[in-house]
Enzyme design. Structure first.
Site, PDB file in Angstrom:
ATOM      1  N   GLU A  46     -11.435   7.538 -10.114  1.00  0.00           N
ATOM      2  CA  GLU A  46     -10.062   6.209 -11.484  1.00  0.00           C
ATOM      3  C   GLU A  46     -10.149   4.966 -10.912  1.00  0.00           C
ATOM      4  O   GLU A  46      -9.954   4.130 -10.144  1.00  0.00           O
ATOM      5  CB  GLU A  46      -8.880   7.122 -10.206  1.00  0.00           C
ATOM      6  CG  GLU A  46      -7.300   6.638 -11.647  1.00  0.00           C
ATOM      7  CD  GLU A  46      -5.904   7.140 -10.868  1.00  0.00           C
ATOM      8  OE1 GLU A  46      -5.788   7.206  -9.502  1.00  0.00           O
ATOM      9  OE2 GLU A  46      -5.619   7.956 -11.570  1.00  0.00           O
ATOM     10  N   GLU A  79       2.152  14.273  -6.816  1.00  0.00           N
ATOM     11  CA  GLU A  79       1.051  14.167  -8.179  1.00  0.00           C
ATOM     12  C   GLU A  79       0.372  12.644  -8.190  1.00  0.00           C
ATOM     13  O   GLU A  79       1.191  11.867  -7.761  1.00  0.00           O
ATOM     14  CB  GLU A  79       2.437  13.727  -9.137  1.00  0.00           C
ATOM     15  CG  GLU A  79       2.340  14.426 -10.890  1.00  0.00           C
ATOM     16  CD  GLU A  79       1.589  12.092 -11.516  1.00  0.00           C
ATOM     17  OE1 GLU A  79       0.050  12.107 -11.033  1.00  0.00           O
ATOM     18  OE2 GLU A  79       2.290  11.874 -11.462  1.00  0.00           O
ATOM     19  N   LYS A 131      12.479   5.753  -2.822  1.00  0.00           N
ATOM     20  CA  LYS A 131      11.406   4.531  -2.494  1.00  0.00           C
ATOM     21  C   LYS A 131      10.940   4.016  -3.205  1.00  0.00           C
ATOM     22  O   LYS A 131       9.538   4.810  -3.458  1.00  0.00           O
ATOM     23  CB  LYS A 131      10.593   4.727  -1.156  1.00  0.00           C
ATOM     24  CG  LYS A 131      10.061   3.075  -0.442  1.00  0.00           C
ATOM     25  CD  LYS A 131       8.762   3.446   0.814  1.00  0.00           C
ATOM     26  CE  LYS A 131       7.088   3.085  -0.720  1.00  0.00           C
ATOM     27  NZ  LYS A 131       7.504   1.544  -1.221  1.00  0.00           N
ATOM     28  N   CYS A 187      -1.840   8.040 -15.073  1.00  0.00           N
ATOM     29  CA  CYS A 187      -2.630   8.849 -13.835  1.00  0.00           C
ATOM     30  C   CYS A 187      -3.191   9.724 -15.073  1.00  0.00           C
ATOM     31  O   CYS A 187      -4.316  10.678 -15.026  1.00  0.00           O
ATOM     32  CB  CYS A 187      -1.481   9.482 -12.680  1.00  0.00           C
ATOM     33  SG  CYS A 187      -0.161   9.972 -13.631  1.00  0.00           S
TER      34      CYS A 187
HETATM   35  P1  NDP Z   1       0.078   4.452  -3.386  1.00  0.00           P
HETATM   36  O1  NDP Z   1      -0.680   5.684  -3.459  1.00  0.00           O
HETATM   37  O2  NDP Z   1      -0.609   3.289  -1.892  1.00  0.00           O
HETATM   38  O3  NDP Z   1       1.772   4.094  -4.028  1.00  0.00           O
HETATM   39  C1  NDP Z   1       2.326   4.867  -4.027  1.00  0.00           C
HETATM   40  C2  NDP Z   1       3.894   4.679  -3.208  1.00  0.00           C
HETATM   41  O4  NDP Z   1       3.512   5.283  -1.658  1.00  0.00           O
HETATM   42  C3  NDP Z   1       4.229   3.082  -3.568  1.00  0.00           C
HETATM   43  O5  NDP Z   1       5.936   3.661  -3.796  1.00  0.00           O
HETATM   44  C4  NDP Z   1       3.525   2.577  -1.982  1.00  0.00           C
HETATM   45  O6  NDP Z   1       4.233   1.403  -1.549  1.00  0.00           O
HETATM   46  C5  NDP Z   1       4.115   3.791  -0.954  1.00  0.00           C
HETATM   47  N1  NDP Z   1       3.030   4.061   0.398  1.00  0.00           N
HETATM   48  C6  NDP Z   1       2.041   3.467   0.189  1.00  0.00           C
HETATM   49  N2  NDP Z   1       1.461   3.867   1.803  1.00  0.00           N
HETATM   50  C7  NDP Z   1       2.382   4.740   2.418  1.00  0.00           C
HETATM   51  C8  NDP Z   1       2.301   5.668   3.089  1.00  0.00           C
HETATM   52  N3  NDP Z   1       1.547   5.673   4.320  1.00  0.00           N
HETATM   53  N4  NDP Z   1       3.603   6.527   3.251  1.00  0.00           N
HETATM   54  C9  NDP Z   1       4.520   6.783   2.281  1.00  0.00           C
HETATM   55  N5  NDP Z   1       4.396   5.576   1.490  1.00  0.00           N
HETATM   56  C10 NDP Z   1       3.262   5.010   1.124  1.00  0.00           C
HETATM   57  O7  NDP Z   1      -0.518   3.606  -5.279  1.00  0.00           O
HETATM   58  P2  NDP Z   1      -1.025   1.833  -5.074  1.00  0.00           P
HETATM   59  O8  NDP Z   1       0.421   2.043  -5.495  1.00  0.00           O
HETATM   60  O9  NDP Z   1      -1.445   1.187  -4.262  1.00  0.00           O
HETATM   61  O10 NDP Z   1      -2.350   1.820  -5.943  1.00  0.00           O
HETATM   62  C11 NDP Z   1      -3.540   2.451  -5.214  1.00  0.00           C
HETATM   63  C12 NDP Z   1      -4.036   3.541  -6.752  1.00  0.00           C
HETATM   64  O11 NDP Z   1      -3.391   4.450  -6.478  1.00  0.00           O
HETATM   65  C13 NDP Z   1      -4.317   2.877  -7.683  1.00  0.00           C
HETATM   66  O12 NDP Z   1      -5.733   2.173  -8.144  1.00  0.00           O
HETATM   67  C14 NDP Z   1      -4.729   4.189  -8.897  1.00  0.00           C
HETATM   68  O13 NDP Z   1      -6.308   4.543  -8.956  1.00  0.00           O
HETATM   69  C15 NDP Z   1      -3.339   5.421  -7.667  1.00  0.00           C
HETATM   70  N6  NDP Z   1      -2.152   5.961  -8.906  1.00  0.00           N
HETATM   71  C16 NDP Z   1      -1.710   6.497  -9.560  1.00  0.00           C
HETATM   72  C17 NDP Z   1      -0.736   6.745  -9.546  1.00  0.00           C
HETATM   73  C18 NDP Z   1      -0.126   7.912 -10.782  1.00  0.00           C
HETATM   74  O14 NDP Z   1       0.318   8.029 -10.933  1.00  0.00           O
HETATM   75  N7  NDP Z   1      -0.876   9.220  -9.618  1.00  0.00           N
HETATM   76  C19 NDP Z   1      -0.146   5.757  -9.773  1.00  0.00           C
HETATM   77  C20 NDP Z   1      -0.641   4.517  -8.792  1.00  0.00           C
HETATM   78  C21 NDP Z   1      -1.152   4.311  -8.089  1.00  0.00           C
HETATM   79  P3  NDP Z   1       4.286  -0.072  -1.371  1.00  0.00           P
HETATM   80  O15 NDP Z   1       3.588   0.093  -3.195  1.00  0.00           O
HETATM   81  O16 NDP Z   1       5.693  -0.535  -1.607  1.00  0.00           O
HETATM   82  O17 NDP Z   1       3.692  -0.086  -0.147  1.00  0.00           O
END
Ligand code: NDP
Length: 453
Positions: free
Chosen positions: A357, A230, A155, A264
């Protein structure tokens, strides 16, 4: 499929492409396809599985430019970075193609026979990835999962599904049997959640926010699904007075502003020994003002826009907050989610900007008095993903490296990721390791066999 998902180009704010938006029923269908494909994929001779993965790596190399342009446009990242990322995707599949035939297991002396261990694949694994490094992070999960004999349902983030969808076509072209790789592009709250809840999904490998990671771990608990997480970071870049200050200051900006800070591993807390703070800030300002922010498709660009308007608003809230702005670089006007590279400092370690973050191009400079305080500040966070130490004193480098609670560290460098070395976090940065030989453990179960003699 119910409706379409309009994929936006962050540098222009225009629709780049429309793709079908998947829902829960599409997840169920993908899991079913994966279950059907699993017995054959699992039983394939390791050398055959290895050669299919090598073929896939070759196709990614051949289509690297096409994939890089797609990623640069969809994620808003500089084309030179996107090309590097596609190189890493291919290298990851090559590495794990080799892993198919690597020796695994132990023989254990016991009474009455012979005991040994083997590792078995898990079955169908769900991979949930974010928008910051869309195909790279997916490859870190797919490489070991497929090499171990699992089938995957991937996904991608709704904001950046394009390279994952193209990847699925390449997987088929490379000769992976139908159903081994499945991509479902839809919202996390629907598609992601269904994967987490699905009774036939054996494991979830997730990269993203700590908040969503927490809910995934809780959701997976009801069926005792395996989970690796992660998550976020607030990594320290510790600069001692005896460091090569020019080198440390030249490298520090892109360790935060690379990928527009949406990383990250971003070294977003720059800890500087007080006695060299003034000189370090002069060097840092010069380096930050030289960063070229602009069109992701230009070869000159070092930093692109942020991913979305709402994300830009959140990042901006840290600049108007409780920490002083030291200086800012430049950014284009007009359409696009632009944001200037920004340095805050000196920042109180308790300020919101120093604790949360930010996930954008905002660095906090925090002074420290001595080695003990440096270690204390470095560890004063709920996260523990990466970090750097800059010093010419080898013994101090090793002392501080051992004292820092973080999964990945570099000394006199700001790099975090290599295909052959383990990557993952301490504390609320998650658990489990990706990359390197350790990642194979995350996609297999140990089986202990006793043979009576
Ligand atoms: P999210 O954690 O919301 O999203 C990451 C993935 O999880 C996306 O594919 C998202 O889908 C999916 N997801 C969201 N909600 C659910 C759920 N309830 N169940 C299962 N999967 C889910 O990160 P964001 O992209 O919104 O970013 C928000 C913050 O997260 C950033 O500002 C940053 O602080 C952190 N982040 C950290 C990352 C890292 O590399 N460690 C990467 C990205 C974000 P979809 O987006 O399609 O809804």
């Amino acid at each position: 499929m119910t409706d379409n998902l309009a994929v936006i180009e962050p540098a222009t704010e225009a629709v780049l492409q429309e793709v079908p938006r998947a829902g829960a029923a599409d997840v169920d269908a993908a899991v079913e396809r994966a279950l059907q494909a699993y017995p054959e994929w699992r039983a394939l001779p390791p050398a055959t599985r290895s050669s299919v993965l090598h073929e896939l790596a070759g196709l990614i190399e051949a289509r690297g430019d096409e994939l890089a342009v797609l990623e640069a446009r969809n994620a808003g990242k500089p084309i030179s970075d996107a090309r590097g990322e596609m190189g890493m995707v291919a290298a990851t599949f090559r590495y794990y193609a080799g892993a198919c035939e690597r020796p695994i297991g132990d023989t254990i002396p016991v009474s009455g026979g012979q005991a040994f261990t083997v590792r078995e694949p898990l079955g169908v694994v769900g991979l949930i990835v974010p928008w910051n490094f869309p195909l790279v992070i997916a490859s870190w999960k797919m490489g070991p999962a497929l090499a171990a004999g699992n089938c995957v349902v991937l996904k991608p983030a709704e904001l950046t599904p394009l390279t994952a969808l193209r990847f699925a076509e390449l997987a088929e072209e490379a000769g992976l049997p139908e159903g081994v790789v499945n991509v479902v592009a839809g919202p996390g709250s629907v598609v992601g959640q269904r994967l987490v809840e699905h009774p036939d999904v054996a494991k979830i490998a997730f990269t993203g926010s700590t908040e969503v990671g927490r809910s995934i771990a809780a959701g997976a608990a009801s069926s005792i699904k395996r989970v690796t997480l992660e998550l976020g970071g607030k990594s320290p870049n510790v600069v001692f007075a005896d460091a090569d200050l020019e080198a440390a200051a030249a490298a520090a900006p892109m360790a935060v502003f690379g990928n527009a800070g949406q990383d990250c591993c971003a070294r977003s807390r720059i800890l500087v020994e007080s006695s060299v703070l003034e000189r370090f800030m002069e060097l840092l300002e010069e380096a930050v003002r030289a960063i070229r922010v602009g069109d992701p498709l230009s070869e000159e660009t070092q930093m692109g826009p942020l991913i979305s308007s709402s994300h830009r608003e959140r990042v901006a809230s840290f600049v108007d907050g409780d920490a002083p702005v030291a200086f800012r670089g430049s950014a284009p006007d007009g359409p696009g989610y632009w944001f200037s590279p920004t340095v805050l400092g000196p920042v109180d370690p308790q300020a919101r900007a120093a604790r949360e973050e930010i996930f954008g191009p905002v660095a906090c400079v925090i002074p420290f008095a001595d080695e003990d305080e440096a270690v204390r500040l470095a560890n004063d966070t709920i996260y523990g993903l990466s970090g750097s130490i800059w010093t010419r004193d080898g013994a101090r480098a090793l002392r501080v490296a051992r004292a820092m609670d973080t999964g990945v560290l570099s000394i006199n460098s700001n790099t975090s990721v290599r295909v052959a070395t383990p990557f993952g976090g301490f504390k609320q940065s998650g658990y489990g390791r990706e990359l390197g030989p350790h990642a194979m453990d995350a996609y297999t179960e140990v089986k202990s066999i006793f043979y009576a003699t």
